[in-house]
Design an enzyme around this catalytic site. Structure first.
Site, mmCIF file in Angstrom:
data_model
loop_
_atom_site.group_PDB
_atom_site.id
_atom_site.type_symbol
_atom_site.label_atom_id
_atom_site.label_comp_id
_atom_site.label_asym_id
_atom_site.label_seq_id
_atom_site.Cartn_x
_atom_site.Cartn_y
_atom_site.Cartn_z
ATOM 1 N N ASN A 45 0.849 -1.192 0.000
ATOM 2 C CA ASN A 45 0.000 0.000 0.000
ATOM 3 C C ASN A 45 0.888 1.248 0.000
ATOM 4 O OD1 ASN A 45 -1.534 2.263 1.328
ATOM 5 N ND2 ASN A 45 -3.168 0.744 1.259
ATOM 6 N N HIS A 56 -3.418 0.513 -3.551
ATOM 7 C CA HIS A 56 -3.517 -0.517 -2.518
ATOM 8 C C HIS A 56 -2.451 -1.582 -2.789
ATOM 9 C CE1 HIS A 56 -7.960 0.335 -1.240
ATOM 10 N NE2 HIS A 56 -7.207 1.410 -1.260
ATOM 11 N N GLU A 58 -2.646 -4.798 -3.333
ATOM 12 C CA GLU A 58 -2.953 -5.698 -4.445
ATOM 13 C C GLU A 58 -2.771 -4.980 -5.784
ATOM 14 O OE1 GLU A 58 -4.770 -4.972 -1.822
ATOM 15 O OE2 GLU A 58 -5.915 -6.688 -1.063
ATOM 16 N N SER A 81 -7.674 -9.254 3.956
ATOM 17 C CA SER A 81 -8.825 -9.483 3.075
ATOM 18 C C SER A 81 -8.989 -8.307 2.104
ATOM 19 C CB SER A 81 -10.080 -9.640 3.947
ATOM 20 O OG SER A 81 -11.221 -9.752 3.121
ATOM 21 N N CYS A 83 -10.222 -5.333 -0.197
ATOM 22 C CA CYS A 83 -11.352 -4.400 -0.198
ATOM 23 C C CYS A 83 -12.172 -4.614 -1.476
ATOM 24 C CB CYS A 83 -10.826 -2.957 -0.128
ATOM 25 S SG CYS A 83 -10.062 -2.408 -1.676
ATOM 26 N N CYS A 86 -10.119 -3.835 -4.713
ATOM 27 C CA CYS A 86 -9.169 -4.872 -5.122
ATOM 28 C C CYS A 86 -9.887 -6.178 -5.465
ATOM 29 C CB CYS A 86 -8.120 -5.080 -4.034
ATOM 30 S SG CYS A 86 -7.086 -3.602 -3.807
ATOM 31 N N ASP A 146 -8.150 4.931 5.041
ATOM 32 C CA ASP A 146 -7.855 3.901 4.052
ATOM 33 C C ASP A 146 -9.074 3.069 3.691
ATOM 34 O OD1 ASP A 146 -5.630 2.858 2.466
ATOM 35 O OD2 ASP A 146 -6.186 0.962 3.372
#
Ligand SMILES: [Zn+2]
Length: 149
Positions: A45, A56, A58, A81, A83, A86, A146
């Protein structure tokens, strides 16, 4: 998928998360692995570092992987996990599998991904949980920013 393999790949994402934390950023890391197990890209991130709320972990790993002909058989491994944003990326490009370090501090879109045929492996990794809990306790404003709250 073998959980030992999944944990090995998670270690790459954890390294990224730690690098982000050391830079004063949000400790979330990710990596994209190819169908043959090749590391295609890794990232973390960069909201704080780049002043970019769309970067982010990912997304960063995905972008660092560059263009791929196909995402069939690829695995996104992330410390937290994913968001909605993503999770959308995973579906948009047809990434086959997501390894989730933890979903205790944040429950993202992994159930939705599973409903749509993405293989989800949840590792409930204590190190990932601790990293996020410590961060949220230390910088609650940054965390709320975030996750869009
Ligand atoms: Zn995200």
């Amino acid at each position: 998928m073998d959980h030992n393999q999944a944990r090995q790949w998670l270690a790459t994402a954890v390294e990224e998360a730690k690098a982000g934390l050391a830079e004063g950023g949000i400790p979330i890391g990710a990596a994209l692995y190819g169908a043959d197990g090749t590391l295609l890209g890794r990232g973390h991130n960069l909201r704080v570092q780049d002043g970019d709320p769309s970067m982010h972990a990912e997304t960063s790993a995905f972008r660092n992987a560059g263009r791929q002909r196909s995402y069939k058989g690829t695995t996104m491994v992330t410390t937290l996990s994913p968001c909605w944003y993503c999770s959308g990326l995973v579906r948009q490009f047809g990434i086959s599998r997501v390894i989730v370090g933890e979903s205790e501090t944040f429950h993202g879109g992994h159930d939705w991904l599973a409903e749509h045929g993405v293989e989800i492996i949840k590792l409930d990794d204590p190190e990932c949980v601790r990293m996020m809990k410590d961060f949220i306790a230390a910088k609650p404003e940054l965390w709320n920013e975030d996750i869009g709250e």
